[in-house]
Design a protein around this motif. Structure first.
Motif, short mmCIF file in Angstrom:
data_model
loop_
_atom_site.label_atom_id
_atom_site.label_comp_id
_atom_site.label_asym_id
_atom_site.label_seq_id
_atom_site.Cartn_x
_atom_site.Cartn_y
_atom_site.Cartn_z
N LYS A 1 7.92 6.65 -5.65
CA LYS A 1 7.55 8.04 -5.39
C LYS A 1 7.55 8.34 -3.89
CE LYS A 1 4.58 8.16 -9.50
NZ LYS A 1 3.19 8.22 -10.00
N SER B 1 0.84 -1.20 0.00
CA SER B 1 0.00 0.00 0.00
C SER B 1 0.87 1.25 0.00
CB SER B 1 -0.90 0.00 1.24
OG SER B 1 -1.48 1.28 1.44
N VAL B 2 0.72 2.07 -1.03
CA VAL B 2 1.48 3.31 -1.12
C VAL B 2 1.15 4.22 0.06
CG1 VAL B 2 1.86 5.41 -2.47
CG2 VAL B 2 1.67 3.19 -3.62
N GLU B 3 -0.13 4.26 0.43
CA GLU B 3 -0.55 5.12 1.53
C GLU B 3 0.09 4.70 2.84
OE1 GLU B 3 -2.56 3.69 -0.65
OE2 GLU B 3 -3.19 5.47 -1.80
N ALA C 1 5.19 -1.60 -12.66
CA ALA C 1 4.07 -0.71 -12.36
C ALA C 1 4.01 -0.42 -10.87
CB ALA C 1 2.76 -1.35 -12.83
N GLN C 2 4.15 -1.48 -10.05
CA GLN C 2 4.17 -1.27 -8.60
C GLN C 2 5.41 -0.47 -8.20
OE1 GLN C 2 3.03 -4.38 -5.74
NE2 GLN C 2 2.73 -5.73 -7.50
N TYR C 3 6.53 -0.82 -8.80
CA TYR C 3 7.79 -0.13 -8.46
C TYR C 3 7.66 1.38 -8.68
CZ TYR C 3 12.62 1.43 -8.55
OH TYR C 3 13.78 2.12 -8.30
N ASP C 4 7.10 1.76 -9.82
CA ASP C 4 6.97 3.19 -10.14
C ASP C 4 6.15 3.92 -9.08
OD1 ASP C 4 8.47 2.85 -12.41
OD2 ASP C 4 6.76 2.71 -13.77
N GLN C 5 5.12 3.27 -8.56
CA GLN C 5 4.29 3.90 -7.54
C GLN C 5 5.04 4.03 -6.21
OE1 GLN C 5 1.16 5.26 -7.91
NE2 GLN C 5 1.62 4.89 -10.08
N ILE C 6 5.71 2.94 -5.80
CA ILE C 6 6.40 2.95 -4.51
C ILE C 6 7.60 3.90 -4.53
CG2 ILE C 6 7.46 1.49 -2.74
CD1 ILE C 6 6.27 -0.91 -4.28
N THR D 1 13.73 3.40 -3.69
CA THR D 1 13.24 2.02 -3.72
C THR D 1 14.16 1.16 -4.57
OG1 THR D 1 10.95 2.76 -3.44
CG2 THR D 1 11.29 0.53 -4.30
#
Length: 339
Positions: free
Chosen positions: A157, A130-132, A150-155, A161
């Motif tokens: 931020k 969960s990014v939040e 896709a997950q990596y790009d979100q995390i 990472t």
């Protein structure tokens, strides 16, 4: 399919998601002759230790805020802190970090591990991560055991990472983490101690009936009456090591394909079963029932290893790949295998 997605997601399907489905003193005496010398030596050692600790603390203070570039498993070049303080680890080998003295602030939580008490205060960041929740922990480093971009790009931020291959050998994993977490000496110390303990365990087993060239297979049931043979993940990584047991021909084929495990039918049991069989007891009730049905079946009872009483059972969560679980297995294997 990318290796990291296959490794992490499917392994969680077998173990971690099964868990989530459940809701987842000092002596007062007159000094003897030589005691004063001993006391002086002890004080000298203590002073030396304190000096080393002060030097380490000074180095860490000096490195505070410093960064360096680290190339991760999937090729990202990431600017990471030299001395990370608030680490999130998302993967199935949390015990690797603990073995190096690093307690993550966030993890993929799992009940029943051999290190539950050590991560009691760590926050569960969920699966998928969960990014939040990650953001709320204010991490300065995230270690992500997956290659899902896709997950990596979100995390990424949230904080620096890096991806990490949790299916690598335990020695490779510890050295990579030792480099990343500024714990290189701790990693080498653990690897040396672990190799000595592993050698001693296999020597003990060979002295107590284990023959050279004996084969082994590791099975587990998953909800839906699905059966898996484990090959390059978890317990087999220890069993198939130097001086250990050997994979059967069918399991070797799985290893040759660089796979950690594969689903099989019960009809294949006689082809895959080794001289010794290890059962990983699952977590969920339906998988436990499937295990019971398997062990009550005629095909199971007719296996040579079963007839000879060479079947061993381990909790699937405790018999994991991480460093602390490996330490536990080195103690538990002889307890079961020496009759």
């Amino acid at each position: 399919m990318k290796k990291g997605i296959r490794n992490t997601a499917v392994l969680f399907t077998i173990t971690w998601l099964s868990v989530l489905m459940l809701a987842c003193g000092n002596q007062a005496a007159t000094p003897a002759a030589g005691a004063e010398d001993s006391k002086a030596a002890t004080e000298t050692q203590a002073e030396g230790k304190a000096t080393n600790q002060e030097q380490t603390a000074t180095e860490e203070t000096t490195n505070e805020g410093e960064t360096r570039v680290f190339k991760d498993w999937t090729g990202h070049e990431v600017e990471v802190p030299v001395n990370p303080k608030r680490v999130i680890y998302h993967g199935e080998v949390t015990g690797d970090l603990l073995a190096l003295g690093v307690v993550p602030v966030g993890i993929l939580h799992q009940e029943g591990t051999v290190y539950d008490d050590q991560v009691a205060q760590a926050e569960d960041v969920g699966f998928p991560i969960s990014v939040e929740k990650a953001l709320a922990l204010n991490p300065d480093l995230i270690i992500f055991s997956n290659s899902d971009e896709a997950q990596y790009d979100q995390i990424a931020k949230v904080a620096p990472t890096v991806t990490f291959d949790s299916f690598g050998s335990i020695e490779d994993r510890l050295r990579i983490l030792g480099d990343l977490l500024n714990k290189k000496q701790e990693a080498e110390d653990w690897i040396t101690k672990h190799q000595q303990a592993t050698d001693a365990m296999w020597k003990q087993l060979h002295e107590n009936g284990l023959k050279e060239g004996e084969t082994a297979s590791v099975f587990t049931m998953y909800p839906g009456n699905r059966m898996f043979v484990m090959a390059g993940a978890g317990l087999p990584q220890l069993l198939y090591g130097k001086d250990g047991l050997k994979p059967t021909a069918e399991i070797q084929k799985v290893l040759d394909q660089d796979m950690g495990f594969v689903e099989i039918s019960t009809e294949k049991l006689s082809e895959i079963a080794g001289d010794r069989i290890f059962i990983l007891d699952p977590v969920t009730d339906d998988a436990k029932q499937s295990t019971k049905e398997l062990l009550d079946s005629s095909i199971w009872k007719n296996l040579p290893a079963v007839k000879e009483g060479k079947v061993y059972r381990f909790d699937i969560v405790k018999a994991s790949s991480d460093a602390l679980s490996r330490e536990w297995l080195l103690q538990e294997l002889p307890k079961q295998m020496i009759q």
